[in-house]
Motif scaffolding. Sequence first.
Motif, PDB file in Angstrom:
ATOM      1  N   VAL A  40       0.675  -1.223   0.062  1.00 45.72           N
ATOM      2  CA  VAL A  40       0.078  -0.062  -0.018  1.00 45.72           C
ATOM      3  C   VAL A  40       0.863   1.209  -0.055  1.00 45.72           C
ATOM      4  CG1 VAL A  40      -1.849  -1.226   1.334  1.00 45.72           C
ATOM      5  CG2 VAL A  40      -0.296   0.032   2.610  1.00 45.72           C
ATOM      6  N   ASP A  41       0.363   2.298  -0.367  1.00 43.81           N
ATOM      7  CA  ASP A  41       1.084   3.702  -0.323  1.00 43.81           C
ATOM      8  C   ASP A  41       1.264   4.082   1.159  1.00 43.81           C
ATOM      9  OD1 ASP A  41       1.016   3.962  -3.038  1.00 43.81           O
ATOM     10  OD2 ASP A  41      -0.973   5.013  -3.060  1.00 43.81           O
ATOM     11  N   VAL A  42       0.142   4.044   2.305  1.00 49.03           N
ATOM     12  CA  VAL A  42       0.435   4.339   3.268  1.00 49.03           C
ATOM     13  C   VAL A  42      -0.180   3.616   4.500  1.00 49.03           C
ATOM     14  CG1 VAL A  42       0.179   6.372   5.037  1.00 49.03           C
ATOM     15  CG2 VAL A  42       0.384   6.891   2.580  1.00 49.03           C
ATOM     16  N   VAL A  43       0.396   2.982   5.581  1.00 48.53           N
ATOM     17  CA  VAL A  43      -0.160   2.392   6.485  1.00 48.53           C
ATOM     18  C   VAL A  43      -0.525   3.160   7.868  1.00 48.53           C
ATOM     19  CG1 VAL A  43       0.439   0.572   8.316  1.00 48.53           C
ATOM     20  CG2 VAL A  43       1.203   0.211   6.031  1.00 48.53           C
ATOM     21  N   VAL A  44      -1.636   3.352   8.299  1.00 48.87           N
ATOM     22  CA  VAL A  44      -2.028   4.037   9.463  1.00 48.87           C
ATOM     23  C   VAL A  44      -2.218   3.005  10.507  1.00 48.87           C
ATOM     24  CG1 VAL A  44      -3.853   5.591  10.308  1.00 48.87           C
ATOM     25  CG2 VAL A  44      -3.405   5.774   7.829  1.00 48.87           C
ATOM     26  N   ALA A  45      -1.187   3.228  11.559  1.00 45.29           N
ATOM     27  CA  ALA A  45      -1.297   2.627  12.774  1.00 45.29           C
ATOM     28  C   ALA A  45      -2.295   3.280  13.721  1.00 45.29           C
ATOM     29  CB  ALA A  45       0.063   2.401  13.292  1.00 45.29           C
ATOM     30  N   GLY A  46      -3.426   2.656  14.035  1.00 42.51           N
ATOM     31  CA  GLY A  46      -4.334   3.050  15.091  1.00 42.51           C
ATOM     32  C   GLY A  46      -5.564   3.697  14.420  1.00 42.51           C
ATOM     33  N   ALA A  56      -4.873   7.930  -2.485  1.00 43.62           N
ATOM     34  CA  ALA A  56      -3.679   6.883  -1.994  1.00 43.62           C
ATOM     35  C   ALA A  56      -4.245   5.624  -1.641  1.00 43.62           C
ATOM     36  CB  ALA A  56      -3.034   7.360  -0.511  1.00 43.62           C
ATOM     37  N   SER A  57      -3.589   4.565  -1.793  1.00 41.19           N
ATOM     38  CA  SER A  57      -3.990   3.089  -0.928  1.00 41.19           C
ATOM     39  C   SER A  57      -3.710   3.222   0.197  1.00 41.19           C
ATOM     40  CB  SER A  57      -3.376   2.157  -1.990  1.00 41.19           C
ATOM     41  OG  SER A  57      -2.061   2.208  -2.008  1.00 41.19           O
ATOM     42  N   VAL A  58      -4.236   3.020   1.128  1.00 40.89           N
ATOM     43  CA  VAL A  58      -4.209   2.875   2.401  1.00 40.89           C
ATOM     44  C   VAL A  58      -4.604   1.728   3.247  1.00 40.89           C
ATOM     45  CG1 VAL A  58      -4.685   4.258   4.623  1.00 40.89           C
ATOM     46  CG2 VAL A  58      -4.802   5.364   2.381  1.00 40.89           C
ATOM     47  N   LEU A  59      -3.957   1.181   4.434  1.00 39.70           N
ATOM     48  CA  LEU A  59      -4.227   0.260   5.094  1.00 39.70           C
ATOM     49  C   LEU A  59      -4.270   0.923   6.686  1.00 39.70           C
ATOM     50  CD1 LEU A  59      -4.406  -2.678   6.375  1.00 39.70           C
ATOM     51  CD2 LEU A  59      -2.131  -2.754   6.506  1.00 39.70           C
ATOM     52  N   LEU A  60      -5.324   0.930   7.179  1.00 39.71           N
ATOM     53  CA  LEU A  60      -5.427   1.269   8.712  1.00 39.71           C
ATOM     54  C   LEU A  60      -5.395   0.034   9.414  1.00 39.71           C
ATOM     55  CD1 LEU A  60      -7.423   3.728  10.084  1.00 39.71           C
ATOM     56  CD2 LEU A  60      -7.775   1.574  10.990  1.00 39.71           C
ATOM     57  N   ALA A  61      -4.606  -0.363  10.247  1.00 39.66           N
ATOM     58  CA  ALA A  61      -4.274  -1.319  11.199  1.00 39.66           C
ATOM     59  C   ALA A  61      -4.648  -1.005  12.769  1.00 39.66           C
ATOM     60  CB  ALA A  61      -3.002  -1.953  11.024  1.00 39.66           C
ATOM     61  N   GLU A  62      -5.608  -1.556  13.351  1.00 38.23           N
ATOM     62  CA  GLU A  62      -6.063  -1.397  14.666  1.00 38.23           C
ATOM     63  C   GLU A  62      -5.798  -2.655  15.466  1.00 38.23           C
ATOM     64  OE1 GLU A  62      -7.042  -0.422  18.264  1.00 38.23           O
ATOM     65  OE2 GLU A  62      -6.862   1.228  16.768  1.00 38.23           O
ATOM     66  N   VAL A 112      -8.469   0.066   3.097  1.00 34.94           N
ATOM     67  CA  VAL A 112      -8.750  -1.184   3.877  1.00 34.94           C
ATOM     68  C   VAL A 112      -8.459  -0.983   5.302  1.00 34.94           C
ATOM     69  CG1 VAL A 112      -7.781  -3.504   3.881  1.00 34.94           C
ATOM     70  CG2 VAL A 112      -7.427  -2.222   1.936  1.00 34.94           C
ATOM     71  N   LEU A 113      -9.511  -1.603   6.078  1.00 32.87           N
ATOM     72  CA  LEU A 113      -9.381  -1.543   7.593  1.00 32.87           C
ATOM     73  C   LEU A 113      -9.100  -2.809   8.068  1.00 32.87           C
ATOM     74  CD1 LEU A 113     -12.806   0.660   7.772  1.00 32.87           C
ATOM     75  CD2 LEU A 113     -10.376   1.444   7.341  1.00 32.87           C
ATOM     76  N   ARG A 114      -8.459  -2.995   9.014  1.00 37.63           N
ATOM     77  CA  ARG A 114      -8.398  -4.245   9.613  1.00 37.63           C
ATOM     78  C   ARG A 114      -8.123  -4.169  11.196  1.00 37.63           C
ATOM     79  NH1 ARG A 114      -9.905  -5.624   5.684  1.00 37.63           N
ATOM     80  NH2 ARG A 114      -9.028  -6.846   4.179  1.00 37.63           N
ATOM     81  N   GLU A 115      -8.862  -4.961  11.762  1.00 39.21           N
ATOM     82  CA  GLU A 115      -8.897  -4.810  13.379  1.00 39.21           C
ATOM     83  C   GLU A 115      -8.339  -6.066  13.860  1.00 39.21           C
ATOM     84  OE1 GLU A 115     -12.988  -4.286  14.624  1.00 39.21           O
ATOM     85  OE2 GLU A 115     -13.647  -6.386  13.773  1.00 39.21           O
ATOM     86  N   HIS A 116      -7.884  -6.092  14.990  1.00 37.64           N
ATOM     87  CA  HIS A 116      -7.128  -7.065  15.801  1.00 37.64           C
ATOM     88  C   HIS A 116      -5.903  -7.344  15.020  1.00 37.64           C
ATOM     89  CE1 HIS A 116     -10.673  -7.694  18.363  1.00 37.64           C
ATOM     90  NE2 HIS A 116     -11.418  -7.843  17.488  1.00 37.64           N
ATOM     91  N   CYS A 117      -5.236  -6.363  14.620  1.00 35.88           N
ATOM     92  CA  CYS A 117      -4.081  -6.260  13.350  1.00 35.88           C
ATOM     93  C   CYS A 117      -3.062  -5.415  14.207  1.00 35.88           C
ATOM     94  CB  CYS A 117      -4.635  -6.099  12.193  1.00 35.88           C
ATOM     95  SG  CYS A 117      -3.121  -6.314  11.084  1.00 35.88           S
ATOM     96  N   MET A 118      -2.385  -5.705  15.225  1.00 38.55           N
ATOM     97  CA  MET A 118      -1.237  -4.778  15.649  1.00 38.55           C
ATOM     98  C   MET A 118      -0.137  -4.830  14.870  1.00 38.55           C
ATOM     99  SD  MET A 118       0.597  -5.112  19.529  1.00 38.55           S
ATOM    100  CE  MET A 118      -0.680  -4.929  20.319  1.00 38.55           C
ATOM    101  N   VAL A 119       0.211  -3.412  14.593  1.00 37.93           N
ATOM    102  CA  VAL A 119       1.361  -3.033  13.964  1.00 37.93           C
ATOM    103  C   VAL A 119       2.614  -3.299  14.792  1.00 37.93           C
ATOM    104  CG1 VAL A 119       2.901  -1.468  12.890  1.00 37.93           C
ATOM    105  CG2 VAL A 119       0.454  -1.387  12.345  1.00 37.93           C
ATOM    106  N   GLN A 120       3.744  -4.054  14.591  1.00 39.75           N
ATOM    107  CA  GLN A 120       4.682  -4.676  15.565  1.00 39.75           C
ATOM    108  C   GLN A 120       6.213  -3.695  15.347  1.00 39.75           C
ATOM    109  OE1 GLN A 120       4.501  -8.718  14.836  1.00 39.75           O
ATOM    110  NE2 GLN A 120       3.286  -9.228  16.732  1.00 39.75           N
ATOM    111  N   GLY A 121       6.386  -3.308  14.251  1.00 38.88           N
ATOM    112  CA  GLY A 121       7.477  -2.757  13.847  1.00 38.88           C
ATOM    113  C   GLY A 121       7.542  -2.175  12.375  1.00 38.88           C
TER     114      GLY A 121
END
Length: 427
Positions: free
Chosen positions: A18-24, A41-47, A198-207
Amino acid sequence: MPIPSVRRSRQGALPRTVDVVVAGGGAIGAAVAYQLADAGASVLLAEAFTLPDGGEPTHFSASAQRAAPPVAIARLTGGGDAPAAARSIEALDRRSADLYASLPARSGAGIGYGASTRASLHLLPDDDTVAAYTAAVARQTARGLNSVMIHAQDAAALNPYVAAWQYAGAALVAPERWHAPGAAAADLLAAASDRGAVLREHCMVQGIERAGGTVAAVWTEHGKVRSGAVVLCAGAHSARLAASELPSGPAPVPTGPAGGATSAPAGSLGDSERLRLPLVARRRALGFTLPLVPRPGQVPATIDVGSTFWFANAEPDRVMLGVERPDRPLEAGHEPRLVPLLRRAAAHCAPVLGEAPMAPGWLGTRTETPDGLPLLGAHASGLLYATGFDGAAARVAPAVGEVMRDLLEQQEPDIDVTPLGVERFWR
């Protein structure tokens, strides 16, 4: 409640790139995802946990905000480059008000933020605090804000629950807009999804993986996603992510069944390449009275500045109350033992509430910086941060989303947010 197809759309496989990952996935992360997706932009939001769906009870949505919003406290007490920071926050606040009005037509989503305007009452424990607030209120008045110093007896007239004899004075802070953060985040998430995020829950960004000084990928608990940019909107976890930047590593190594979670490669960057975000998660205890008879009247949201105890109207017949730094290390979640703690905190400020029937309390966290102001800016190529807003997040989220969009597009934002950058702690 959300329909099942909407809930399922927040789970599933991750995109590879994706172009951007949003953590939270709170109000700030949701607004950033919407603004970026709206710009193409193509975006993944990871919560890491469950994304808001707007179905939470009203009083628990409202409880994510303190009775004295951080913007009001920042205006009064300052911190860091206080006047410049206050101007930045006020500009974000004004711009967000305009965006809230225009978002329904632009996004096509049902934007229902439940905004209200209310003043907040700050109870001051001693003469030194009164003097500090007097000077700060004078600065507010010079900027056209209608805060005012009042006698403790006048505070009791505005809020009959207040034990006026306990205080040296009070300040009635200028009315501010409040939004239910759960509803705001849910509506912004819907708008972002409609724009293709793209919205994803229960998907913690680790690093965060970097190569050649720029963001190359993020590692989540469900695997690796290549991306050239990351926006940290994950509260105190943002600090851990910023400090966990990883050098480019080998392909993911499964740690469970096929298709299961993967672990990030080991490695470390030099201290000069790390982003240090001075964020701390502080415990907050919340509770609610049971329905009161007679019903409580409308009172200003009230905070005891000396103890951080606060209370405000919740539902028509209930009062929400809490303390920002409870003195007992209890586990997060619903906790019956918090009722005695809240009663003790209320006994000094509002004895009647201390004796009122209460429901079991709730213990959570809020994120703060050393100066009480949020963190907003860009550090290295492709690594940005927007966190530490606490109860003000829902109010300023749309404008913060615009700022993040402009910074990622390497454009000068209309609002000067440099006073909110992490660099203020390096001076």
